[in-house]
Every structure is written in structure tokens, then in C-alpha cells.
Design a protein around this motif. Structure first.
Motif, mmCIF file in Angstrom:
data_model
loop_
_atom_site.group_PDB
_atom_site.id
_atom_site.type_symbol
_atom_site.label_atom_id
_atom_site.label_comp_id
_atom_site.label_asym_id
_atom_site.label_seq_id
_atom_site.Cartn_x
_atom_site.Cartn_y
_atom_site.Cartn_z
ATOM 1 N N GLU A 105 0.814 -1.220 0.000
ATOM 2 C CA GLU A 105 0.000 0.000 0.000
ATOM 3 C C GLU A 105 0.843 1.265 0.000
ATOM 4 N N ASP A 106 1.929 1.273 0.794
ATOM 5 C CA ASP A 106 2.655 2.528 1.015
ATOM 6 C C ASP A 106 4.143 2.446 0.721
ATOM 7 N N GLY A 107 4.623 1.332 0.169
ATOM 8 C CA GLY A 107 6.054 1.165 -0.052
ATOM 9 C C GLY A 107 6.629 2.145 -1.057
ATOM 10 N N THR A 108 7.941 2.356 -0.954
ATOM 11 C CA THR A 108 8.586 3.300 -1.869
ATOM 12 C C THR A 108 8.769 2.728 -3.272
ATOM 13 N N TRP A 109 8.328 1.476 -3.487
ATOM 14 C CA TRP A 109 8.286 0.970 -4.860
ATOM 15 C C TRP A 109 7.436 1.881 -5.741
ATOM 16 N N GLN A 110 6.521 2.641 -5.111
ATOM 17 C CA GLN A 110 5.664 3.549 -5.868
ATOM 18 C C GLN A 110 6.468 4.672 -6.522
ATOM 19 N N ILE A 111 7.638 4.965 -5.957
ATOM 20 C CA ILE A 111 8.504 5.965 -6.586
ATOM 21 C C ILE A 111 9.016 5.439 -7.925
ATOM 22 N N ASP A 112 9.442 4.174 -7.940
ATOM 23 C CA ASP A 112 9.872 3.574 -9.202
ATOM 24 C C ASP A 112 8.725 3.581 -10.210
ATOM 25 N N ASN A 113 7.541 3.273 -9.713
ATOM 26 C CA ASN A 113 6.370 3.245 -10.584
ATOM 27 C C ASN A 113 6.089 4.627 -11.157
ATOM 28 N N ALA A 114 6.208 5.659 -10.310
ATOM 29 C CA ALA A 114 5.955 7.031 -10.766
ATOM 30 C C ALA A 114 6.999 7.468 -11.793
ATOM 31 N N VAL A 115 8.256 7.123 -11.554
ATOM 32 C CA VAL A 115 9.314 7.450 -12.520
ATOM 33 C C VAL A 115 9.061 6.729 -13.839
ATOM 34 N N PHE A 116 8.729 5.455 -13.726
ATOM 35 C CA PHE A 116 8.444 4.637 -14.898
ATOM 36 C C PHE A 116 7.318 5.260 -15.737
ATOM 37 N N ASN A 117 6.213 5.606 -15.078
ATOM 38 C CA ASN A 117 5.059 6.171 -15.782
ATOM 39 C C ASN A 117 5.364 7.553 -16.357
ATOM 40 N N LEU A 118 6.176 8.318 -15.634
ATOM 41 C CA LEU A 118 6.519 9.653 -16.110
ATOM 42 C C LEU A 118 7.358 9.569 -17.383
ATOM 43 N N ILE A 119 8.269 8.623 -17.424
ATOM 44 C CA ILE A 119 9.098 8.462 -18.623
ATOM 45 C C ILE A 119 8.241 7.986 -19.792
ATOM 46 N N ILE A 120 7.323 7.059 -19.521
ATOM 47 C CA ILE A 120 6.453 6.534 -20.579
ATOM 48 C C ILE A 120 5.573 7.632 -21.164
ATOM 49 N N SER A 121 5.158 8.576 -20.323
ATOM 50 C CA SER A 121 4.235 9.614 -20.792
ATOM 51 C C SER A 121 4.879 10.591 -21.766
ATOM 52 N N GLY A 122 6.193 10.485 -21.947
ATOM 53 C CA GLY A 122 6.858 11.224 -23.018
ATOM 54 C C GLY A 122 7.019 12.708 -22.761
ATOM 55 N N GLU A 123 6.949 13.482 -23.840
ATOM 56 C CA GLU A 123 7.166 14.926 -23.790
ATOM 57 C C GLU A 123 5.953 15.641 -24.386
ATOM 58 N N PRO A 124 4.835 15.673 -23.675
ATOM 59 C CA PRO A 124 3.602 16.234 -24.244
ATOM 60 C C PRO A 124 3.710 17.705 -24.592
ATOM 61 N N GLU A 125 4.623 18.417 -23.952
ATOM 62 C CA GLU A 125 4.742 19.852 -24.246
ATOM 63 C C GLU A 125 5.222 20.102 -25.675
ATOM 64 N N CYS A 126 5.835 19.090 -26.290
ATOM 65 C CA CYS A 126 6.330 19.262 -27.660
ATOM 66 C C CYS A 126 5.195 19.426 -28.668
ATOM 67 N N ASP A 127 3.997 19.016 -28.292
ATOM 68 C CA ASP A 127 2.842 19.144 -29.186
ATOM 69 C C ASP A 127 2.083 20.452 -28.993
ATOM 70 N N LEU A 128 2.545 21.274 -28.064
ATOM 71 C CA LEU A 128 1.890 22.558 -27.802
ATOM 72 C C LEU A 128 2.531 23.665 -28.639
ATOM 73 N N PRO A 129 1.801 24.753 -28.859
ATOM 74 C CA PRO A 129 2.449 25.920 -29.466
ATOM 75 C C PRO A 129 3.615 26.367 -28.587
ATOM 76 N N GLU A 130 4.700 26.798 -29.211
ATOM 77 C CA GLU A 130 5.901 27.110 -28.442
ATOM 78 C C GLU A 130 5.699 28.281 -27.480
ATOM 79 N N GLU A 131 4.633 29.062 -27.672
ATOM 80 C CA GLU A 131 4.376 30.170 -26.745
ATOM 81 C C GLU A 131 3.854 29.690 -25.396
#
Length: 721
Positions: free
Chosen positions: A377-403
Motif C-alpha cells: 500500500e505505502d512502499g517506496t516501490w511507488q517511486i519507481d512506478n511514478a518514474v516509470f510512468n513519467l518516462i512513458i508519458s513522453g514529452e507532451p509539451e512538444c505538441d503545444l504551441p511554443e508560446e
């Protein structure tokens, strides 16, 4: 003023009048229909009056081929021509109706015939491409279904290609489909003013008409969310609501009804940085998050992001997560799958990960590394999971207007977390493991992987049908994702997760050897002629021996690379999936996305086999986990000690290795329960350390050391409820 009759009623009147005025008792009524849009109505009315009906398909002369004997309506889908005299007898003895849909529609407004003439001229003046839309609008509005329209409402729909709300038409379509005719454009302007859009009063240019209407609608929504309307120019201040029925801003109403594809297009209209409707006011607004439910002004979007970034840098991560979640939900509900939605979705992940990294040491007794890391429920394995998911989610800002300000800030936040702060966390975690091992009896009372067959023998030897899914390199967080996937797919099953201590060194040959039949006392690891060897009952466990042990114990042995169907009919099946480890070793840059795909495939296989086999119980087991390093990191290649007989990337073994060796010493004093008394292992806990000349120096994926990511395992138990 509303219509008094429908098109069918007026059509009936026209035919009845022609019959009554005819000289013949059973006349032929000739109906000329310029455009041919009244055929269905004329045919239906004719038959209801007891008349035969014949339509000219190619030429009017077709109607002369068969002389009528009874009352008949001849229908010609074209305008009457004076150049030919084909129907002189009909004109003398029968009746002629010269009505196209525009003329017939005008007759529906008996009480306002002068104004209704505009409907006829709208049809007659339309070019060929527009005439069909005018006819379609007239038919839909005057066919008798859904009530009768007002003349103004019908005129509006004609001008707006079937749309009945001029405000929503302009908000959605902009200058698209606005009439080229100045008179029609002014009609739309007057309709807008009549609907309360005072900002367009006197406007004659279509671009100005659209811009001001949209700006007015954005202002209306801002006020709805609590914006002080006195800050707006007078012509943009929305009128007070009447309070009757359900009332909401025009733009909100529009966006709640459009199709997903159209909503995506509108996101690029109302969040486009080049169309900042209320920039001057919003850039000085004290608390833009009060207006976060308004998703239609790029200036507000920018202010929200800037405020969010400031809160993040101030360490207010929970506030950031809550706010980003609120904004994400609003944009997703409004526009669906668009770049602005993705950016806020990742902002939630960024804030949550920052909070996890900030607070992980506060979780209970940090001297118990298995509980700290492996608590489901509360283990720090969730940090690995969060890092993993963050990397998978890519770079969404690249699809936005540069402004958009996220294009300049989000990558730095993401990189700081996944490559710098995460690395610091791994280093601190490694120090805790070293401290616990050096304190003696480090994992007392925990479940050990090499004791699995002994501890679970009540179920494994009971005669029940059991399936083992042994997944190579299934790290704790990936096992949790797999368990969650099965819960979603098969909610009738009970899916439990438990932390187990894997075999050290946390490499494949030792981890898989531990997961073979035998008592907990029969497992041993020792040096044999310089090689570290896992044993059961004094015999080395290699691939062949592991397969033999399982088969001798009654298990069907299936490899992922082989035919999936072979052996599944047995009541005890051991299925080995080796793809994760192989993928991690070979894909050194983008293995997170690859792993995510593999987890989905493993879930599909497990769910399919459980459903087909009706297993009493199934287990998902792992031989080891792994460390995933950032993409940019300097590896510290260290020299192995001279006494080392066996050297790998993350551990060395020998009989004379002492406490001065790099890493932490594992020997009989570590009380692991399976190390030969003469065997000593030094395993690395520092995430950026590895022994020299052992594989590629820039590898992001490895295992064999003593970070909990490498040896604290998540075993999943699946049973029928």
C-alpha cells in the motif's frame, strides 16, 4: 411569427385547388418543381387524394407514353419552360402547379406572406452548391415533425446552413460558412445583437464579427466562474441571467454538445496563444486558480501554468497535484485527447513524484528495508512506478504551441526528478540496505523466494489445479501493474500481493533456481571452481535440471518462446516468460515503453489461461528485479578486488573477499540461510557503481546488486473467490 401550415398541407392545398379549378372532372395536374426537392411530398399527397402519380425521370415526354384514365398528378422535377408546348391540353382541361420548395415554404406562412417572400428568394438566389442545403433546411423545418418554426427562426437556419443559434454557430465555425453577401452577414450580426452580443453592434467585417463574439463568450464564461465583470469593457459584460430554467454560458453549452473531433479543433481556437481574449486583465489577476474551471482563454492557461510552476518550486507538491488534477479533468471533459490535456496530466505525475521523493524517509521504521520498499500500500516501490510512468508519458509539451510556458519548463522539471532526485533517492536507499545488512540478520521473519515451494505446499501439493507464471525481471512496480490489470479484467478473482525477499545475488540463474521444488533447507549457493553455483539437494540447478525437477514433481513446463497451448491441459503448469530481462539488456534507451507493452501482453496471456483453465489458484512469481538508471548518468566503473574469483556487473564472489571490498559483504554472518560457509559475495548498493569491463558502461538496466529494486519481489496470488 410562426408558420400556420406544413409543406405537405400546402402541397395538398395546391393540388386540391388545381383539381377544383380544372375543366375536366378527372383532370391531370401537372406539377413543375424547379430543383426536384418536393417529389416525396407531392407523391404522398397525390396518393392520399386518390390520384395516380407519375414522375418524369429523364424527360417530361415520358409522361405522354401512357394516357391517364383517372385523376393523375404528373410531376416534373425541373422549371417550366415556355420553349415547348408538350402539355397544352393539360393546361386547358387540367391544372398546373408551378411550385418549388421555396415557393411552397413561403405559403406555409399565411399570416406573413410579405416577409415570407424572403424564403422563396433565399432558395432562388442560392447557387447550385447552396440550394440543396436551403432545401434540406426548409424540408426539415416544415415537414410537420417537431412543431412549426417561426419565420425568423427559419430565416436564421437558412442563413446559417441549418443552424438555429447564431451565437453558437459563430463560436463553433468562425468565418467558415459565413455568407459572402453583405446583407446576409448583417442579418447574422443583427441576430447576434438580438441574442445579447452587444460587442458586435455596428460591425460589418466578418473577422471582427467572429473575434468579438468569441471574446464576448469567453468573458461570459469567466464571469460565470466568479470573475468580476466590472473589469470588462461595457459591451462585453454579460447580461444578468433570467434565473429561469437551466442557464449556462453559450460557449460552455456549445462545448458540451460537439463531437470529440470538433472539440479538438475548438481547443486550438480557444487555447491558441495567438488568440488571447482577455490577456490584459488576466495577467494581473490575483488568483487565476479561482477561474480554473474556465477552459477557453490561452491567457488564463498561461497564468495557471506559471502559478503552478511557482508553487512547485516552493515545494507545495500536494497543492500542485490537486490543482493540476482539477485542470486536467476540466480540459479532458471539455476537449478530450488534446496536448493541453496531456500536459496537465503529466503535471499531476510530476507533482506526485516530487512529493514521494520529498517524503519517502518519513514512512515508518526506515531500518526495515523490505517493509519500507515492499509495503504493497505505502512502499517506496511507488517511486519507481511514478518514474516509470513519467518516462512513458513522453514529452507532451512538444505538441503545444511554443508560446505555451510548459514548453520552456516541463522538461526541466521532469528531468530533474527522473535523473537527479531519483538518483539521489536510489543512493540513499542503497545506504539503508548496507546499514541493515551490516547490522546482522537483515531480513529476519521475511518470506524468502527459495522457501516458496515449502511455504506454499498446502496449495501446491493439494491436488488443486495450480498455474505458476514465472516472469523474468518482474520488478515490484511492474508486478503491481500486472496485478491491477488482472483485477480490472477479471474482477471476480481475488488478487493478493505480498513482498518476498529474492535470492542474493539477484541474478537470473539464482532467482530461477530458488523457484524450484524442494524444501527450504535444500537450497544452497556455493563456489565451485571459481563459479558461483545454485544447488538443490547438492545438485547444480541449471535450465535442464530445473525443468527436470519440475516435471518430476508433476509440473508441466512451458516456455514463452514455445507453443503456448502445449501442456496447458495439465492441472499443474509452470509457465516461464523471459522477454522482460532480454528486452532490458538489449534496449538501453527506451525500455520503459517496451516493458509497458510486455506487461499488457503478459496480462492477456494470464487472463486467457485462467479463464480457460478454471484454475483453483495461480501465482505470478519473479526471479529478480532491476535498477533503471536515468538516460544521462556517469557510471562509476570500479576495480574488483584481487581476491574475487567471479566478477559480474553488480557483484563479485570468492572465498577470501573481506569487508574492504566495494559494496556490502554477504557471507555466513549475513544469515541469508543459503550461502555456503566458505562463500563470500560482495554486492553493490550504489546505483551508479559497477565493476569494470562487465558489459556496456552506459547501460540503464541491470541487476545483481542489493538495492531493493533488485531483490525485493512482489509475488501475486490469484484465487477464485
Amino acid at each position: 411569427m410562426p408558420a400556420t401550415k406544413t409543406l405537405p398541407e400546402c402541397g395538398r392545398d395546391a393540388i386540391e385547388t388545381a383539381i377544383d379549378e380544372a375543366a375536366d372532372d378527372d383532370p391531370v395536374v401537372l406539377w413543375w418543381d424547379d430543383g426536384g426537392y418536393l417529389r416525396d411530398i407531392v407523391e404522398s399527397v397525390s396518393r392520399s387524394l386518390g390520384c395516380e402519380f407519375h414522375a418524369a425521370e429523364q424527360t417530361p415526354l415520358e409522361l405522354r407514353a401512357d394516357a391517364p384514365r383517372d385523376r393523375t398528378v404528373w410531376y416534373v422535377p425541373r422549371a417550366r419552360s415556355d420553349d415547348v408546348d408538350w402539355f397544352k391540353d393539360v393546361e386547358n382541361t387540367g391544372g398546373v402547379v408551378e411550385q418549388h420548395i421555396g415557393k411552397l415554404a413561403a405559403r406555409c406562412f399565411e399570416n406573413d406572406r410579405l416577409q415570407a417572400a424572403s424564403i422563396r428568394t433565399a432558395y432562388e438566389d442560392a447557387d447550385e452548391s447552396e440550394r440543396e442545403q436551403v432545401a434540406k433546411t426548409l424540408f426539415q423545418e416544415l415537414n410537420g415533425q417537431g412543431g412549426l418554426p417561426t419565420l425568423q427562426g427559419l430565416q436564421t437556419k437558412i442563413v446559417l446552413d441549418g443552424h438555429d443559434d447564431p451565437v453558437q454557430f459563430v463560436l463553433e465555425h468562425g468565418t467558415e460558412n459565413l455568407p459572402d453577401d453583405t446583407e446576409d452577414l448583417l442579418k447574422i450580426r443583427d441576430l447576434l445583437v438580438g441574442k445579447g452580443v452587444a460587442a458586435v453592434e455596428g460591425v460589418t467585417d466578418e473577422d471582427a464579427l467572429v473575434t468579438r463574439t468569441r471574446r464576448w463568450a469567453v468573458a461570459e464564461w469567466l464571469v460565470e466562474e466568479g470573475f468580476d465583470k466590472s473589469l470588462l469593457d461595457a459591451e462585453y459584460q454579460p447580461e444578468p441571467s433570467s434565473g429561469l430554467g437551466i442557464s449556462r454560458p453559450e460557449l460552455q453549452s456549445l462545448l458540451s454538445k460537439v463531437e470529440p473531433e470538433r472539440a479538438e479543433e475548438l481547443a486550438h481556437v480557444y487555447l491558441d496563444p495567438s488568440a488571447r481574449f482577455w490577456h490584459d486583465v488576466l495577467r494581473t489577476y490575483d488568483n487565476p486558480w479561482e477561474l480554473a474551471d474556465c477552459p477557453v482563454d490561452a491567457s488564463l492557461e498561461h497564468e495557471l501554468w506559471d502559478e503552478w510552476t511557482q508553487s512547485f518550486h516552493a515545494g507545495e507538491y500536494e497543492t500542485c497535484a490537486n490543482r493540476a488534477s482539477k485542470r486536467h479533468q476540466r480540459l479532458e471533459t471539455t476537449y478530450g485527447d488534446v496536448p493541453w490535456t496531456h500536459v496537465w496530466e503529466q503535471a499531476v505525475e510530476v507533482a506526485n513524484l516530487a512529493h514521494e521523493l520529498e517524503t519517502w524517509e518519513e514512512r515508518g521504521d526506515t531500518t526495515d528495508i523490505v517493509d519500507l520498499y515492499g509495503d504493497v500500500e505505502d512502499g517506496t516501490w511507488q517511486i519507481d512506478n511514478a518514474v516509470f510512468n513519467l518516462i512513458i508519458s513522453g514529452e507532451p509539451e512538444c505538441d503545444l504551441p511554443e508560446e505555451h510556458p510548459a514548453t520552456a519548463t516541463l522538461d526541466d522539471l521532469r528531468t530533474s526528478l527522473t535523473e537527479s532526485r531519483y538518483l539521489d533517492y536510489l543512493g540513499d536507499l542503497g545506504d539503508l540496505v548496507v546499514d541493515q545488512i551490516e547490522a546482522g540478520s537483515p531480513f529476519a521473519g521475511e518470506n524468502y523466494a527459495h522457501q516458496f515451494f515449502d511455504q506454499e505446499q498446502e496449495y501446491l501439493q493439494s491436488g488443486q489445479s495450480v498455474a505458476l507464471f514465472i516472469v523474468d525481471a518482474l520488478r515490484f512496480d511492474l508486478a503491481h501493474e500486472l496485478a491491477e490489470s488482472i483485477r480490472r479484467e477479471l474482477p471476480s478473482l481475488e488478487v493478493d500481493e505480498n513482498a518476498w525477499v529474492g535470492t542474493l545475488p539477484s541474478d537470473t540463474e539464482f532467482g530461477k533456481a530458488a523457484l524450484t521444488p524442494g524444501s527450504k533447507f535444500s537450497f544452497n549457493i556455493e563456489l565451485d571452481d571459481g563459479e558461483l553455483v545454485p544447488e538443490r539437494n547438492g545438485r547444480e540447478i541449471n535450465n535442464y535440471q530445473r525443468k527436470k525437477l519440475l516435471k518430476d514433481d508433476g509440473w508441466s513446463y512451458i516456455m514463452q518462446s514455445e507453443d503456448h497451448e502445449s501442456g496447458w491441459g495439465d492441472t499443474r503448469v509452470a509457465y516461464y516468460w523471459n522477454d522482460l530481462d532480454k528486452a532490458g539488456e538489449e534496449e538501453l534507451t527506451d525500455f520503459e515503453a517496451l516493458f509497458s507493452d510486455r506487461i499488457e501482453k503478459i496480462s492477456d496471456i494470464i487472463c486467457e489461461k485462467i479463464e480457460q483453465g478454471e484454475w483453483d489458484r495461480a501465482y505470478i512469481l519473479a526471479d529478480h528485479g532491476f535498477v533503471s538508471l536515468p538516460q544521462s548518468v556517469d557510471i562509476n566503473d570500479i576495480h574488483p578486488p584481487d581476491e574475487a574469483e567471479k566478477v559480474t556487473r553488480r557483484w563479485v564472489a570468492g572465498e577470501k573477499i573481506d569487508e574492504d571490498a566495494p559494496g556490502v559483504l554477504l557471507d555466513e554472518n549475513a544469515h541469508l540461510g543459503y550461502l555456503d560457509e566458505d562463500t563470500k559475495i560482495s554486492a553493490l548498493a550504489d546505483p551508479i557503481q559497477r565493476f569494470r569491463n562487465q558489459g556496456l558502461p552506459d547501460a540503464r538496466f541491470y541487476h545483481g546488486g542489493v538495492l531493493p529494486q533488485e531483490f525485493v519481489l512482489n509475488f501475486v496470488t490469484i484465487t477464485q473467490e
